[in-house]
Design an enzyme around this catalytic site. Structure first.
Site: not given
Length: 258
Positions: A81, A106, A133, A156, A160, A192, A227, A230
Site C-alpha cells: 500500500e 508512507e 519515497d 495527492d 494545478k 475523488d 473512509t 470519502e
C-alpha cells in the site's frame, strides 16, 4: 466485532531499526517526487509511537531486495500500500485479511506514528512499514513478480496544471510497479478527483503489462472500506472513482498460453 489477526513472529530486530526523521534518496534527482516534505503537525501519541514502536514494525530503506518471508516471518501473499495516510483503511483491511501480509509505504511522520499506534492497539502482526519515497522503495526493494496486489488510495491529485508532473500515477512508475506485481495480481487505485481519475485510466490502460478488469471504472469492492473523508464527500455529491487492473502474464510464459 472484527477478530484481530493471529499473532505472527516478531520481525528480527536487525530488520527494523527506528524510522529516521528523513531519508536520503538512493539516487538523487532521478524522478520528480509526488510529495513535499513539510514539518506537519504530529500529536504526542504519534510521536511516542514513532519513538517506541518503530523498532518493531518499521523496516529501513535500503537499496537491496526484501525477502517477504523473512520480513513477515511466514510465506503469504503480500500487498503493497502506497501512501496509507493515517492508516484507517490499512488497519481495517489487514484485520479482515489476516492470511495476507501488508507492506505500507508512507513518508509523513504523523501518518507513520498513527499507523504504529493502530498496529499496537489492534494487535496486528501482518503489517510492516517503510517510511521512504515509494518510487525508490518499489525500484530498489520490491522483487519482480512478487506482489499479490498494490493499493494506492486517494493519492495527492496535484490539481494545478503546473503540478501534474508530481502526480504519482505516471507511465514510468506504473511500468515499474507492474513489473513488481505477480501475474494474476492486481493494482487498485481510487481517487475523488475526476481529472486525476481520467489520467489514471489513460495511464493504466496504456501499460501493456496490465489489463482492466472492468469496462472503464470499477465499483468499490467490498473489501475497500469507505473512509470517513470519502463518506463525507459522497454526502456532498462528490464522486469517487476506483480502478482495478490485473497483471497479465508475460508473452512466452506458460500462463500466457493457458
Amino acid at each position: 466485532m472484527t477478530t484481530p489477526s493471529p499473532a505472527l513472529p516478531d520481525p528480527p530486530a536487525e530488520l527494523a531499526p527506528p524510522v529516521a526523521e528523513s531519508a536520503k534518496p538512493a539516487r538523487p534527482g532521478t524522478h520528480i517526487r509526488s510529495f513535499v516534505n513539510r514539518r506537519g503537525h504530529i500529536t504526542l501519541s504519534q510521536k511516542e509511537a514513532l519513538e517506541t514502536l518503530a523498532g518493531a514494525w518499521c523496516l529501513p530503506y535500503a537499496a537491496r531486495r526484501l525477502s517477504f518471508a523473512q520480513v513477515f516471518g511466514r510465506e503469504a501473499p503480500t500487498i503493497l500500500e502506497i501512501g496509507f495516510g493515517m492508516g484507517e483503511t490499512t488497519e481495517k483491511i489487514a484485520l479482515a485479511q489476516p492470511e495476507r501480509n501488508f507492506l505500507g509505504v508512507e513518508v509523513f511522520n504523523a501518518g507513520v506514528g498513527a499507523m504504529l499506534r493502530r498496529i499496537e492497539n489492534s494487535g496486528l502482526r501482518n503489517v510492516r512499514i517503510i517510511q521512504h519515497d515509494a518510487v525508490e522503495v518499489v525500484r530498489d526493494m520490491i522483487p519482480p513478480d512478487s506482489l499479490a496486489g498494490v493499493h494506492i488510495y486517494f493519492p495527492d491529485p496535484w490539481p494545478k496544471k503546473r503540478h501534474h508532473k508530481r502526480r504519482l500515477i505516471q507511465p514510468p512508475f506504473v511500468q515499474l510497479l507492474a513489473s513488481r506485481i505477480a501475474p494474476g495480481g492486481y493494482l487498485h487505485c481510487a481517487t475523488d478527483w475526476q481529472p486525476y481519475a481520467e489520467q489514471m485510466l489513460e495511464v493504466l490502460g496504456g501499460e501493456p503489462q496490465l489489463a482492466n478488469t472492468c469496462q472503464g471504472y470499477a465499483e468499490r469492492p467490498a473489501w475497500r472500506p469507505q473512509t470517513k473523508f470519502e463518506t463525507r464527500g459522497l454526502r456532498l455529491g462528490h464522486g469517487v472513482w476506483d480502478l482495478i487492473f490485473a497483471r497479465v502474464p508475460a508473452e512466452g510464459s506458460p500462463a500466457a498460453g493457458a
